[in-house]
Design a protein around this motif. Structure first.
Motif, PDB file in Angstrom:
ATOM      1  N   ASP A 130      13.291 -26.170  16.282  1.00  0.00           N
ATOM      2  CA  ASP A 130      12.773 -25.656  15.013  1.00  0.00           C
ATOM      3  C   ASP A 130      13.467 -26.334  13.841  1.00  0.00           C
ATOM      4  O   ASP A 130      12.850 -26.616  12.812  1.00  0.00           O
ATOM      5  CB  ASP A 130      13.006 -24.137  14.913  1.00  0.00           C
ATOM      6  CG  ASP A 130      12.268 -23.346  15.970  1.00  0.00           C
ATOM      7  OD1 ASP A 130      11.298 -23.868  16.543  1.00  0.00           O
ATOM      8  OD2 ASP A 130      12.663 -22.192  16.223  1.00  0.00           O
ATOM      9  N   GLN A 189       5.842 -24.133  19.825  1.00  0.00           N
ATOM     10  CA  GLN A 189       7.064 -23.526  20.344  1.00  0.00           C
ATOM     11  C   GLN A 189       6.992 -23.278  21.855  1.00  0.00           C
ATOM     12  O   GLN A 189       8.008 -22.968  22.482  1.00  0.00           O
ATOM     13  CB  GLN A 189       7.355 -22.214  19.612  1.00  0.00           C
ATOM     14  CG  GLN A 189       7.771 -22.425  18.158  1.00  0.00           C
ATOM     15  CD  GLN A 189       8.136 -21.116  17.482  1.00  0.00           C
ATOM     16  OE1 GLN A 189       7.405 -20.141  17.575  1.00  0.00           O
ATOM     17  NE2 GLN A 189       9.265 -21.096  16.807  1.00  0.00           N
ATOM     18  N   VAL A 219       7.245 -24.055  13.216  1.00  0.00           N
ATOM     19  CA  VAL A 219       7.219 -22.745  12.561  1.00  0.00           C
ATOM     20  C   VAL A 219       6.045 -22.622  11.606  1.00  0.00           C
ATOM     21  O   VAL A 219       5.401 -21.570  11.533  1.00  0.00           O
ATOM     22  CB  VAL A 219       8.551 -22.483  11.819  1.00  0.00           C
ATOM     23  CG1 VAL A 219       8.513 -21.159  11.076  1.00  0.00           C
ATOM     24  CG2 VAL A 219       9.726 -22.517  12.798  1.00  0.00           C
ATOM     25  N   GLY A 250      11.856 -19.261  19.072  1.00  0.00           N
ATOM     26  CA  GLY A 250      12.171 -20.653  18.748  1.00  0.00           C
ATOM     27  C   GLY A 250      13.170 -21.287  19.690  1.00  0.00           C
ATOM     28  O   GLY A 250      13.145 -22.494  19.930  1.00  0.00           O
TER      29      GLY A 250
END
Length: 261
Positions: A45, A130, A53, A99
């Motif tokens: 992330d 993710q 994200v 994440g």
């Protein structure tokens, strides 16, 4: 088998005028290795935030990308490696909870079947990037045991301790708490069943407006919150509990937002 429950913060969110919110996760440590409850904001992330994200979520929730706070960095500080994490229990699949999954690609990831099903749709609250590392999913769809008057789903982990998914839907369709039995009592991580502990006693709590906005089904969320409150009131001598975002629930040993920043 001796089991130790460690409280950790695997991420920070800060979107003024709201105060900073933590990503309060659990590390379950035993002779067999480690298990986690949720994974916070992960290393990937930090490297590719917009892809993993999304710009809107980054701005709305105020994601803070701090490498030293990630689950991987913190378990390495404890002297472990990524391969020492055998199992991860997810409360749900929102970006601030999952994440870190990719940092533990060999771990089995346990969640409610309803949540896994929703992850496979085009629901914009979830970020497919993710999950692109193809986690080792283990799903549960049957309430097969009672937990202090609440239905639960027994989790099959590599460690011989009692772990349950406690369905608390509403925030998402498959949202669950995670209950872990330690040597002397249970601990329940309620995920995002509440944002702040004060919601349990104040039906008009100001944070309720945000919680309602973020809920997949707000009526169901309120029902889950009421069931949780009843369970706590009737069995508070049998278990402790925490949520994911209330910084007041973190142990004093966990650095605060200003210290980290």
């Amino acid at each position: 088998m001796n089991t130790e429950l460690l409280h950790a913060n695997f991420g920070w969110l800060h979107a003024p005028p709201f105060p900073p919110a933590c990503c309060h996760c659990l590390i379950i440590r035993s002779e067999a290795g480690l298990m986690l409850v949720d994974t916070g904001i992960g290393m990937l992330d930090i490297k590719a935030p917009e892809e993993r994200v999304g710009r809107e979520a980054m701005q709305d929730a105020g994601f803070q990308f701090i490498e030293s706070v990630t689950a991987l960095a913190q378990i390495q500080q404890l002297g472990y490696s990524a391969t020492d994490v055998s199992d991860i229990m997810l409360t749900h699949g929102d970006p601030d909870h999952v994440g870190g999954l990719a940092d533990f690609p060999e771990a089995r990831v346990h969640l409610a079947a309803e949540e896994k099903q929703q992850l496979e749709t085009d629901d914009p609250r979830y970020r497919s990037a993710q999950f692109s590392h193809r986690p080792h999913w283990v799903t549960y769809d049957i309430n097969d045991a009672d937990w202090f008057g609440m239905p639960s789903r027994c989790v099959d982990t590599a460690v011989n301790i009692d772990v349950r998914l406690i369905p608390l839907p509403g925030h998402t369709s498959g949202h669950c708490g995670v209950a872990v039995q330690t040597e002397d009592r249970w601990f329940l991580h309620v995920g995002d069943a509440y944002y702040l502990r004060g919601e349990l006693t104040d039906p008009q709590h100001p944070i309720g407006e945000l919680a309602a906005f973020r809920a997949t089904d707000n009526a169901q969320r309120l029902h889950s919150l009421a069931r949780l409150q009843t369970c706590i009131n009737e069995h508070s001598n049998a278990f402790d509990y925490c949520g994911y975002h209330d910084t007041s629930e973190l142990p004093e040993s966990v650095p605060g937002f200003e210290e980290i920043r």
